[in-house]
Design an enzyme around this catalytic site. Structure first.
Site, PDB file in Angstrom:
ATOM      1  N   GLU A 113       2.526  -0.559  -4.592  1.00  0.00           N
ATOM      2  CA  GLU A 113       1.109   0.969  -4.725  1.00  0.00           C
ATOM      3  C   GLU A 113       1.869   2.132  -5.316  1.00  0.00           C
ATOM      4  OE1 GLU A 113      -3.433   2.704  -4.094  1.00  0.00           O
ATOM      5  OE2 GLU A 113      -1.549   2.153  -2.908  1.00  0.00           O
ATOM      6  N   ASP A 119       0.724  -0.987  -0.038  1.00  0.00           N
ATOM      7  CA  ASP A 119      -0.203  -0.179   0.223  1.00  0.00           C
ATOM      8  C   ASP A 119       1.099   0.926  -0.180  1.00  0.00           C
ATOM      9  OD1 ASP A 119      -3.008   1.107   0.707  1.00  0.00           O
ATOM     10  OD2 ASP A 119      -1.946   1.897   2.315  1.00  0.00           O
TER      11      ASP A 119
HETATM   12  C1  GLC Z   1      -4.464   3.004  -0.843  1.00  0.00           C
HETATM   13  C2  GLC Z   1      -5.545   1.824  -0.404  1.00  0.00           C
HETATM   14  C3  GLC Z   1      -6.435   2.754  -0.524  1.00  0.00           C
HETATM   15  C4  GLC Z   1      -6.582   3.583   1.116  1.00  0.00           C
HETATM   16  C5  GLC Z   1      -5.156   4.064   0.539  1.00  0.00           C
HETATM   17  C6  GLC Z   1      -4.455   4.263   2.106  1.00  0.00           C
HETATM   18  O1  GLC Z   1      -4.440   4.550  -1.622  1.00  0.00           O
HETATM   19  O2  GLC Z   1      -5.735   0.945  -2.038  1.00  0.00           O
HETATM   20  O3  GLC Z   1      -8.005   2.191  -0.215  1.00  0.00           O
HETATM   21  O4  GLC Z   1      -7.740   4.489   1.488  1.00  0.00           O
HETATM   22  O5  GLC Z   1      -3.797   3.605   0.764  1.00  0.00           O
HETATM   23  O6  GLC Z   1      -4.490   3.100   3.108  1.00  0.00           O
END
Ligand code: GLC
Ligand code: CA
Length: 597
Positions: free
Chosen positions: A289, A235
């Site tokens: 991500e 994440d």
């Molecule tokens: C990422 C996740 C999202 C979350 C954010 C904070 O973007 O995919 O769902 O709200 O991180 O953890």
């Protein structure tokens, strides 16, 4: 006092150490490895299947549907967070990294699920959310308790700036905005300092510059790897290295704070340490991500010689229709094609890419990039998008329900949303009178994250078979479950589900869809997307595939360039299609086909 847990026991990894892939011959210059060949399916556990009638999806619910996933052809499941959490952001705020969220079940349920996944020759990757924890994590409870607590430096604590208008209420230490509205700093009366939270108030950012934080994170990673999980989706991982001194963002940087936040000076150093001390000891797959990372910066993270992560989610395609302030803005097909073309040019043989057009943070695939306005267009465009997902270059990620052609939810009021992003934005925009309620709803019903989070539609029964008919699902089931559901889709050979199954099988059957070259035949065409995937391996017949996608409702007559001819028809999203062996193709609304050539 809790001892810092830096030691780790001799673990399964020492036995299961990956047999170095060095022996396998390169394919088209790429090192072959299982995660490049895998089709990944993302499960949002809260919404997949409730097994005990409390209206919340759970791990036993997932175990129940593993045959469904295996039949679809899924190789790897990515599970969104399953850890103990107070659910300020649906599990992306973790209170205990070694415990299963009680709503989702127990550790025994997790172990059973994992064993059942492995028994079906599938793998599991879990979400690693370590840029921040929950404010209810014991690290934070300690950290906030006093300035000299050993955990103080696990998070970012700063004095406020003097407030000339009201000296008793200091201003935040800098001008960082949070992703979920308002400033990224929260004042804590106990020690009269602010803490940093780039996301919600209940998601304080961990201080990765503290080596103890890194060791604690590595240790919890080993805990799950030693159980046998096959890797992580990480994440917002580029945000782990903060800008030294946390200076104010400039006006320019404020337009897109993710950029400076993602490019802190120690990002690669910390990821390399993680790889060296943890990941390299297991045969795993990692996908970060890549919030705030541009394509040209991506190889820094994914180049295999740098030993960081295997691949990232780059947002270029999925955010193509987003403008400033996260509103919707129009996009064109040549823009989308340019993205994939750039990816193929910029990412070399040592890098690896992902293909995804939906997830739990974005609207439904078919509603976003296809056309859900009529039954015919919905089914065709959902299939077209699955064709694209499974034939482009990179490891494909299917989001739960997209294989059924599930759509956005018909939201009408703010109280129908659960998402903290929507609720906070409502307070910031509507309650203060900056935009009207109607304007706000018109935007969030199109792009709100809850569109993708409504429960899986398994059957036409009340609550769609997601939970018992009398239970109250945590988020309302889309009323179109009477026509869009897995039972119907499995029974109908022409369904989106069966098509996706065939597209996955095609992806698996030919290495050209994994390791082959990609060529866009017609980059400027505004309605046709036509490309080839080709692979020549010495000693084997060359594989050459052509994919043609009519991205719209207007029928087209399309002549292939350079005297090229479509050969054998392998996949077609309109039943009864026979056109083959020709250089001029006739495609109706949202028609998609794959051929040899
Ligand atoms: C990422 C996740 C999202 C979350 C954010 C904070 O973007 O995919 O769902 O709200 O991180 O953890
Ligand atoms: Ca449940």
């Amino acid at each position: 006092m809790v001892a810092f847990n830096v030691a780790h026991a001799q673990n399964a990894a020492d036995v299961a150490k990956p047999a170095a892939h060095a022996a396998a011959p390169l394919i088209n210059g790429y090192q072959p490895v299982w995660w490049k060949e895998a089709v990944v399916y993302q499960i949002y556990p809260r919404s997949f299947q409730d097994s005990n009638g409390d209206g919340i999806g759970d791990l036993n619910g997932i175990t129940k549907h593993l045959d469904y996933l295996q039949k679809l052809g899924v190789d790897v499941i990515w599970l969104s967070p399953h850890y103990d959490s107070p659910n300020a952001d649906n599990g992306y705020d973790i209170r205990d990294y070694r415990k299963v969220m009680k709503e989702f079940g127990t550790m025994a349920d997790f172990d059973r699920m994992l064993a059942a996944i492995k028994a079906r020759h599938m793998r599991l990757i879990i979400d690693l959310v370590v840029n921040h924890s929950s404010d209810e994590h014991h690290w934070f409870a300690e950290s906030r308790s006093s300035k000299d607590n050993p955990y103080r430096d696990y998070y970012f604590w700063r004095d406020g700036r003097p407030n000339p208008d009201d000296p008793s209420h200091p201003l935040p230490p800098n001008n960082y905005p949070s992703y979920f509205s308002g400033p990224a700093w929260q004042y804590d009366a106990a020690t009269q300092q602010f803490y940093l939270h780039l996301f919600a108030v209940k998601q304080p950012d961990l201080n990765w510059d503290n080596p103890k934080v890194r060791q604690d994170v590595f240790s919890l990673m080993r805990f799950w790897l030693d159980k046998g999980v096959d890797g992580f989706r990480m994440d917002v991982i580029p945000l782990i290295s903060k800008q030294p001194g946390l200076p104010d963002l400039t006006a320019e940087q404020l337009k897109d704070p993710s950029r400076p936040w993602a490019n802190g000076p120690h990002r690669d150093e910390y990821l390399q340490q993680m790889n060296r001390e943890v990941l390299s000891k297991y045969d795993v797959m990692t996908v970060g991500e890549a919030l705030g990372i541009t394509l040209d910066e991506e190889p820094k993270i994914v180049n295999s010689e740098r030993n960081e992560l295997n691949m990232v989610f780059n947002f270029d395609a999925i955010r193509l229709n987003r403008g400033a302030g996260d509103t919707e803005h129009p996009w064109t097909l040549p823009q989308l094609k340019a993205i994939y073309d750039n990816h193929a040019r910029v990412l070399g043989k040592q890098d690896w890419d992902t293909v995804f057009l939906s997830n739990h943070d974005n609207p439904r695939l078919v509603s976003n990039f296809g056309d859900d306005s009529t039954l015919e267009f919905r089914v065709r465009s959902a299939k077209l998008l699955e064709t694209m997902l499974l034939t482009l270059r990179g490891t494909p990620f299917v989001y739960q329900g997209d294989e059924l052609g599930m759509t956005n939810y018909p939201f009408e009021r703010v109280d129908q949303f659960d998402d903290i992003a929507v609720k906070n934005a409502y307070r910031e925009l509507v309650v203060t009178g900056k935009v009207t309620e109607a304007q706000f709803i018109a935007v969030v019903r199109r792009i709100g994250r809850d569109n993708a989070r409504t429960p899986m539609q398994w059957t036409a029964a009340p609550n769609a078979g997601f939970t018992t008919p009398s239970a109250k699902p945590w988020l309302a089931v889309n009323p179109n479950c009477t026509t869009i559901n897995a039972a119907e889709e499995e029974a109908n050979p022409n369904s989106v589900y069966h098509y996706t199954l065939r597209a996955i099988a095609l992806h698996h059957a030919h290495q050209a869809f994994v390791y082959g070259d990609y060529r866009d035949l017609d980059p400027t065409n505004t309605q046709m997307y036509a490309y080839t995937r080709s692979l020549a391996v010495p000693g084997k017949p060359a594989e050459r595939f052509l994919v043609v996608l009519n991205f719209g409702e207007k029928p087209v007559e399309y002549t292939l360039p350079d005297g090229m001819k479509a050969g054998k028809l392998l996949l077609a999203n309109v039943p009864g299609t026979v056109e083959a062996g020709t250089s001029t193709l006739h495609l109706g609304a949202w028609e998609a086909r794959a051929y040899t050539y």
